[in-house]
Design a protein around this motif. Structure first.
Motif, short mmCIF file in Angstrom:
data_model
loop_
_atom_site.label_atom_id
_atom_site.label_comp_id
_atom_site.label_asym_id
_atom_site.label_seq_id
_atom_site.Cartn_x
_atom_site.Cartn_y
_atom_site.Cartn_z
N VAL A 128 -3.28 6.95 -2.18
CA VAL A 128 -2.00 6.93 -2.88
C VAL A 128 -0.95 7.34 -1.87
N ALA A 129 -0.02 6.44 -1.59
CA ALA A 129 0.95 6.68 -0.52
C ALA A 129 2.31 6.09 -0.88
N CYS A 130 3.32 6.50 -0.14
CA CYS A 130 4.67 5.99 -0.34
C CYS A 130 4.86 4.71 0.49
N PRO A 131 5.24 3.61 -0.13
CA PRO A 131 5.43 2.37 0.62
C PRO A 131 6.69 2.38 1.48
N SER A 132 7.58 3.35 1.23
CA SER A 132 8.83 3.41 1.95
C SER A 132 8.73 4.27 3.21
N CYS A 133 8.39 5.55 3.05
CA CYS A 133 8.31 6.45 4.21
C CYS A 133 6.89 6.63 4.71
N GLU A 134 5.92 5.97 4.04
CA GLU A 134 4.51 5.96 4.44
C GLU A 134 3.82 7.32 4.34
N THR A 135 4.40 8.22 3.55
CA THR A 135 3.75 9.51 3.33
C THR A 135 2.49 9.32 2.49
N LYS A 136 1.38 9.85 2.98
CA LYS A 136 0.14 9.81 2.20
C LYS A 136 0.10 11.03 1.30
N LEU A 137 -0.06 10.79 0.00
CA LEU A 137 -0.10 11.89 -0.96
C LEU A 137 -1.53 12.34 -1.22
N VAL A 138 -2.43 11.40 -1.45
CA VAL A 138 -3.84 11.70 -1.71
C VAL A 138 -4.68 10.58 -1.13
N GLU A 139 -5.82 10.94 -0.54
CA GLU A 139 -6.75 9.94 -0.03
C GLU A 139 -8.16 10.51 -0.11
N TYR A 140 -9.07 9.73 -0.72
CA TYR A 140 -10.44 10.23 -0.87
C TYR A 140 -11.37 9.07 -1.20
N PRO A 141 -12.66 9.19 -0.84
CA PRO A 141 -13.61 8.12 -1.17
C PRO A 141 -13.76 7.93 -2.68
N PHE A 142 -14.01 6.69 -3.06
CA PHE A 142 -14.18 6.33 -4.47
C PHE A 142 -15.20 5.19 -4.52
N ASP A 143 -16.24 5.36 -5.33
CA ASP A 143 -17.29 4.35 -5.39
C ASP A 143 -16.80 3.06 -6.02
N PRO A 144 -17.26 1.90 -5.52
CA PRO A 144 -16.87 0.61 -6.10
C PRO A 144 -17.17 0.51 -7.59
#
Length: 302
Positions: A128-144
């Motif tokens: 989950v990130a900002c498309p404008s300033c490219e700040t990443k808010l949350v990032e984590y593995p998630f199973d398909p």
């Protein structure tokens, strides 16, 4: 497979356990039992379910599963806990699926520029990130498997809920993968991720401290924002709810005490003392974490 005197499985070497599934018929047997109404079938029913005409061949492979994965109960064969876990791993999709999701808007605003963030998925990693300033808010593995039988919006919600569950469990010392003991320590940064993991840029790399987690039993390790410890602390969760912040209802990227570096202050090292600010419509909470990343005190401000 060797069985104990009571019909239960004797101790099995992990390498031998994995080698058991070198033949596809054995996995077919587990899947057939998983699809049966009570996870059990008679010999003839089970053989028909896997469409194996050779009775000798079927008996041989079924015998290899007996004990740890399948148990004979009367005239039926029942799927055991270990068998369920094998199927769970397969159904998660991590071994054979690698879908991708182009960025799609989600609820919330970027704390830096106010733009609506987006959710994207690639190589088992949800971002989950900002498309404008490219700040990443949350990032984590998630199973398909999280996308199966769900709309994309439902999958995003599932990602948030599952990640919260994982972070709460692991930061509390219990591995969500194997139930082993997780060591929880502070670190100045997630330096190891630069060359050991899947992240190009760690989403909390600008935080003054992070939690370093490592399971003593399995391969799980992770780095998490310090604010994650507030998600599972009853005195904090209750006061946040009283002041208009439901940590279960709000997605992780809408919780500044998790995502924003400015909300974390390292007061001391050796021993560690870390202050986390939680902003609410009804005032601010100052949560002090001790050297064990446990809540030491909660101070309320108007």
């Amino acid at each position: 497979m060797p069985e104990g005197p009571d019909g239960s499985a004797a101790t099995l070497d992990p390498k031998e356990a994995f080698q058991l599934f070198s033949h596809e018929l054995r996995l077919d047997i587990l899947l057939a039992l998983r699809e049966s109404p009570d996870y059990s079938l008679g010999f003839a029913e089970l053989r028909r379910a896997v469409d194996e005409r050779d009775s000798g061949k079927f008996t041989y492979h079924l015998g290899k599963l007996r004990g740890q994965f399948v148990k004979r109960v009367g005239d039926r064969y029942a799927l055991q806990y270990a068998g369920h876990r094998v199927i769970d791993a397969v159904r998660s999709g991590v071994f054979h699926e690698s879908p991708s999701v182009d960025p799609v808007a989600v609820e919330g605003v970027c704390p830096r520029c106010g733009t609506t963030p987006t959710f994207a998925y690639e190589e088992h990693l949800a971002t989950v990130a900002c498309p404008s300033c490219e700040t990443k808010l949350v990032e984590y593995p998630f199973d398909p498997g999280g996308f199966r039988d769900r709309s994309l919006g439902e999958a995003v919600t599932a990602f948030d809920r599952r990640t919260k569950y994982k972070w709460r469990s692991a930061s509390g010392g219990v591995c969500f993968v194997c139930a082993g003991r997780v060591d929880v320590e502070y670190a100045d940064s997630a330096a190891d991720l630069d060359h050991l993991d899947r992240y190009d840029d760690y989403f909390a790399e600008d935080h003054p401290a992070v939690l370093e987690l490592g399971c003593r039993n399995c391969s799980f390790y992770s780095y998490l924002p310090v604010g994650v410890r507030l998600l599972d602390a009853a005195p904090v969760v209750g006061r946040l709810a009283e002041r208009g912040v439901d940590v279960d209802a709000r997605p992780l990227w809408e919780l500044p005490f998790v995502t924003e570096a400015a909300r974390v202050t390292v007061r001391e090292r050796e021993p560690w003392s870390v202050l986390v600010e939680a902003l609410t419509p009804g005032g601010r909470l100052d949560v002090l974490l001790d050297d064990d990343a446990t809540v030491e005190s909660v101070t309320t401000h108007p």
